[in-house]
Design a protein around this motif. Structure first.
Motif, PDB file in Angstrom:
ATOM      1  N   LEU A   1       6.774  19.679  43.082  1.00 35.15           N
ATOM      2  CA  LEU A   1       6.002  19.396  41.873  1.00 35.15           C
ATOM      3  C   LEU A   1       5.995  20.612  40.954  1.00 35.15           C
ATOM      4  N   PRO A   2       5.862  20.394  39.649  1.00 38.77           N
ATOM      5  CA  PRO A   2       5.708  21.531  38.732  1.00 38.77           C
ATOM      6  C   PRO A   2       4.442  22.312  39.087  1.00 38.77           C
ATOM      7  N   ILE A   3       4.437  23.585  38.801  1.00 35.40           N
ATOM      8  CA  ILE A   3       3.302  24.437  39.181  1.00 35.40           C
ATOM      9  C   ILE A   3       1.994  23.989  38.530  1.00 35.40           C
ATOM     10  N   ARG A   4       2.082  23.312  37.395  1.00 32.49           N
ATOM     11  CA  ARG A   4       0.860  22.833  36.728  1.00 32.49           C
ATOM     12  C   ARG A   4       0.196  21.689  37.482  1.00 32.49           C
ATOM     13  N   LYS A   5       0.954  21.005  38.325  1.00 30.32           N
ATOM     14  CA  LYS A   5       0.395  19.914  39.130  1.00 30.32           C
ATOM     15  C   LYS A   5      -0.198  20.490  40.408  1.00 30.32           C
ATOM     16  N   ASP A   6      -1.354  20.009  40.784  1.00 39.29           N
ATOM     17  CA  ASP A   6      -2.016  20.476  41.999  1.00 39.29           C
ATOM     18  C   ASP A   6      -1.441  19.734  43.201  1.00 39.29           C
ATOM     19  N   ALA A   7      -0.691  20.433  44.018  1.00 37.47           N
ATOM     20  CA  ALA A   7      -0.027  19.831  45.172  1.00 37.47           C
ATOM     21  C   ALA A   7      -1.034  19.297  46.189  1.00 37.47           C
ATOM     22  N   LEU A   8      -2.147  19.991  46.374  1.00 35.43           N
ATOM     23  CA  LEU A   8      -3.153  19.520  47.331  1.00 35.43           C
ATOM     24  C   LEU A   8      -3.785  18.205  46.863  1.00 35.43           C
ATOM     25  N   GLN A   9      -4.045  18.088  45.572  1.00 35.95           N
ATOM     26  CA  GLN A   9      -4.584  16.833  45.046  1.00 35.95           C
ATOM     27  C   GLN A   9      -3.576  15.707  45.228  1.00 35.95           C
ATOM     28  N   TYR A  10      -2.308  16.012  45.009  1.00 35.28           N
ATOM     29  CA  TYR A  10      -1.245  15.018  45.194  1.00 35.28           C
ATOM     30  C   TYR A  10      -1.230  14.527  46.648  1.00 35.28           C
ATOM     31  N   ILE A  11      -1.263  15.460  47.586  1.00 34.57           N
ATOM     32  CA  ILE A  11      -1.236  15.109  49.015  1.00 34.57           C
ATOM     33  C   ILE A  11      -2.466  14.286  49.382  1.00 34.57           C
ATOM     34  N   GLU A  12      -3.627  14.704  48.925  1.00 29.93           N
ATOM     35  CA  GLU A  12      -4.849  13.966  49.251  1.00 29.93           C
ATOM     36  C   GLU A  12      -4.828  12.568  48.649  1.00 29.93           C
ATOM     37  N   ALA A  13      -4.305  12.421  47.451  1.00 31.06           N
ATOM     38  CA  ALA A  13      -4.199  11.095  46.830  1.00 31.06           C
ATOM     39  C   ALA A  13      -3.253  10.215  47.634  1.00 31.06           C
ATOM     40  N   ARG A  14      -2.143  10.764  48.090  1.00 33.64           N
ATOM     41  CA  ARG A  14      -1.180  10.011  48.902  1.00 33.64           C
ATOM     42  C   ARG A  14      -1.811   9.611  50.235  1.00 33.64           C
ATOM     43  N   ARG A  15      -2.548  10.521  50.863  1.00 30.09           N
ATOM     44  CA  ARG A  15      -3.228  10.214  52.140  1.00 30.09           C
ATOM     45  C   ARG A  15      -4.224   9.084  51.942  1.00 30.09           C
ATOM     46  N   SER A  16      -4.989   9.169  50.857  1.00 30.42           N
ATOM     47  CA  SER A  16      -5.997   8.162  50.570  1.00 30.42           C
ATOM     48  C   SER A  16      -5.351   6.793  50.339  1.00 30.42           C
ATOM     49  N   THR A  17      -4.271   6.772  49.575  1.00 27.94           N
ATOM     50  CA  THR A  17      -3.553   5.523  49.304  1.00 27.94           C
ATOM     51  C   THR A  17      -3.013   4.925  50.592  1.00 27.94           C
ATOM     52  N   ARG A  18      -2.420   5.762  51.431  1.00 30.29           N
ATOM     53  CA  ARG A  18      -1.849   5.289  52.690  1.00 30.29           C
ATOM     54  C   ARG A  18      -2.949   4.751  53.620  1.00 30.29           C
ATOM     55  N   ALA A  19      -4.086   5.434  53.674  1.00 25.19           N
ATOM     56  CA  ALA A  19      -5.200   4.984  54.506  1.00 25.19           C
ATOM     57  C   ALA A  19      -5.739   3.649  54.000  1.00 25.19           C
ATOM     58  N   HIS A  20      -5.856   3.515  52.682  1.00 26.59           N
ATOM     59  CA  HIS A  20      -6.344   2.267  52.091  1.00 26.59           C
ATOM     60  C   HIS A  20      -5.382   1.114  52.397  1.00 26.59           C
ATOM     61  N   GLU A  21      -4.081   1.366  52.264  1.00 28.06           N
ATOM     62  CA  GLU A  21      -3.089   0.330  52.563  1.00 28.06           C
ATOM     63  C   GLU A  21      -3.121  -0.050  54.034  1.00 28.06           C
ATOM     64  N   GLY A  22      -3.323   0.926  54.902  1.00 27.96           N
ATOM     65  CA  GLY A  22      -3.405   0.655  56.338  1.00 27.96           C
ATOM     66  C   GLY A  22      -4.602  -0.212  56.678  1.00 27.96           C
ATOM     67  N   ARG A  23      -5.728   0.046  56.047  1.00 28.11           N
ATOM     68  CA  ARG A  23      -6.929  -0.775  56.285  1.00 28.11           C
ATOM     69  C   ARG A  23      -6.718  -2.185  55.766  1.00 28.11           C
ATOM     70  N   ARG A  24      -6.052  -2.307  54.623  1.00 23.58           N
ATOM     71  CA  ARG A  24      -5.805  -3.628  54.053  1.00 23.58           C
ATOM     72  C   ARG A  24      -4.914  -4.465  54.952  1.00 23.58           C
ATOM     73  N   ARG A  25      -3.929  -3.830  55.572  1.00 19.89           N
ATOM     74  CA  ARG A  25      -3.018  -4.566  56.453  1.00 19.89           C
ATOM     75  C   ARG A  25      -3.718  -5.048  57.727  1.00 19.89           C
ATOM     76  N   ARG A  26      -4.723  -4.293  58.170  1.00 17.44           N
ATOM     77  CA  ARG A  26      -5.421  -4.662  59.407  1.00 17.44           C
ATOM     78  C   ARG A  26      -6.472  -5.742  59.219  1.00 17.44           C
ATOM     79  N   LEU A  27      -6.904  -5.951  57.983  1.00 20.49           N
ATOM     80  CA  LEU A  27      -7.919  -6.966  57.725  1.00 20.49           C
ATOM     81  C   LEU A  27      -7.325  -8.368  57.884  1.00 20.49           C
ATOM     82  N   PRO A  28      -8.088  -9.283  58.471  1.00 19.26           N
ATOM     83  CA  PRO A  28      -7.579 -10.656  58.597  1.00 19.26           C
ATOM     84  C   PRO A  28      -7.442 -11.308  57.226  1.00 19.26           C
ATOM     85  N   ALA A  29      -6.418 -12.115  57.087  1.00 19.92           N
ATOM     86  CA  ALA A  29      -6.151 -12.788  55.798  1.00 19.92           C
ATOM     87  C   ALA A  29      -7.011 -13.994  55.591  1.00 19.92           C
TER      88      ALA A  29
END
Length: 76
Positions: A48-76
């Motif tokens: 990422l460019p230095i102006r972008k916060d890499a830690l925020q990027y990683i945390e956003a990706r972790r959050s998205t992945r966790a949310h998607e994982g919970r959605r997949r486990r919920l019954p339809a």
């Protein structure tokens, strides 16, 4: 003087992230997964460019992945 200070803080934060990411990238994929990280996200954040916060990027990706994982486990 503030832009220089801001840039130095961004650079320092990126260097801290780089050390952490390089350490994590030495781990196996299953270990990274247990920690909530993804190898591709870490590698992407390192490019990422230095102006972008890499830690925020990683945390956003972790959050998205966790949310998607919970959605997949919920019954339809």
């Amino acid at each position: 003087m503030q832009p220089i200070t801001s840039w130095m803080q961004s650079y320092s934060r990126r260097q801290q992230f780089r050390r952490m990411a390089q350490s994590l990238l030495k781990e196996r994929d299953d270990t990274l997964s247990d920690l909530g990280y993804d190898r591709h996200d870490l590698e992407g954040a390192l490019h990422l460019p230095i102006r972008k916060d890499a830690l925020q990027y990683i945390e956003a990706r972790r959050s998205t992945r966790a949310h998607e994982g919970r959605r997949r486990r919920l019954p339809a």
